[in-house]
Design an enzyme around this catalytic site. Sequence first.
Site, PDB file in Angstrom:
ATOM      1  CG  ASP A 132      -1.961   1.073   1.221  1.00  0.00           C
ATOM      2  OD1 ASP A 132      -1.843   2.006   0.398  1.00  0.00           O
ATOM      3  OD2 ASP A 132      -2.899   1.004   2.029  1.00  0.00           O
ATOM      4  CG  ASP A 170     -14.103  -5.784   5.470  1.00  0.00           C
ATOM      5  OD1 ASP A 170     -13.616  -4.804   4.873  1.00  0.00           O
ATOM      6  OD2 ASP A 170     -15.073  -6.434   5.039  1.00  0.00           O
TER       7      ASP A 170
END
Length: 320
Positions: free
Chosen positions: A245, A303
């Site tokens: 990322d 999540d």
Amino acid sequence: MTFSSTRKGALKAVCAAAAVAGLALAAPAAHAAGTTAKTKYPVVLVHGFIGFDSILGVVNYFYDIPGNLRNEGATVYIASVNPSQTTEFRGEELIQQMKQWAAKDGVAKFNLIGHSHGGPTVRYAAGTVPTLVASVSTVAGTHFGTVVADELGPQVSGDKTLNGLATAGLKLISWLTGNKTTDSTNLAAALSSLSTAGAATFNAKFPAGAPTTACGTGPEVASVAGNSIRFYSFSGTAVKTNGWDISDLILAGTAPYFKDEPNDGLVGRCSSHWGKVIKDDYAWNHLDEINQVLGTIGKGAPDPVAFYKQQVNRLKLAGL
């Protein structure tokens, strides 16, 4: 006034953070409609500093989140406010959109969810038009400012060339999103609101939901001009969460400003507290909190999409 290489790097990091947040174009997988997020009042998602509703109508700031909430029964509006302006300016934009949605769709109230600078922005709306607000949920809200703005603000204000160049880039982001106040974009104005001093001034005007102790929690329900509004807050305290990322590298450039204070790269843990603090140490950085970039959160981290569904379900269970 000279602008040190360290601060230049940090400023580039801040400006790039939200821009890279919109790289993902994949659509969420379709599935049978549910009712987990079927609230009484619609949900409004409000982006933060250098943020956007969507780029060219395709790339969402809250990646994969609006569609998933709708799949679970929620009515979701996505606000379009200036990416770089004062809290009050952004708040007025939000209020105008809320009034338009209310008139068009017969909506009585809204459940506001704001990320980063979107936190104080939704609080402004709650304090200004409380009859239209059922709840305020903030994710890494800059409620007590951020040391990043404290460090960069004076430098930007003192360097007209730098402020002009950075503001031009932010205007491009605003134009790509279709925001109607692009010409008003101003980096120095935004950093002033995001500073510790700017936040303190704002909080004195809009205290509903404030923590009752330093770095503590506030009331879950607060009265604003006779209207009961629920307040919730959440945040992460991770910076480097996923080697794939690019935002991890960007936020690593700003995290050192916080020294030993837990933070998500742009907002300190205590600064995010407002109303009932549900959780303030998710294993997320500032962009993981909105499921960016490309949903590449850290291994084992919760999540973010499930988190938003859980919070909207909390609002549903509260009758909102």
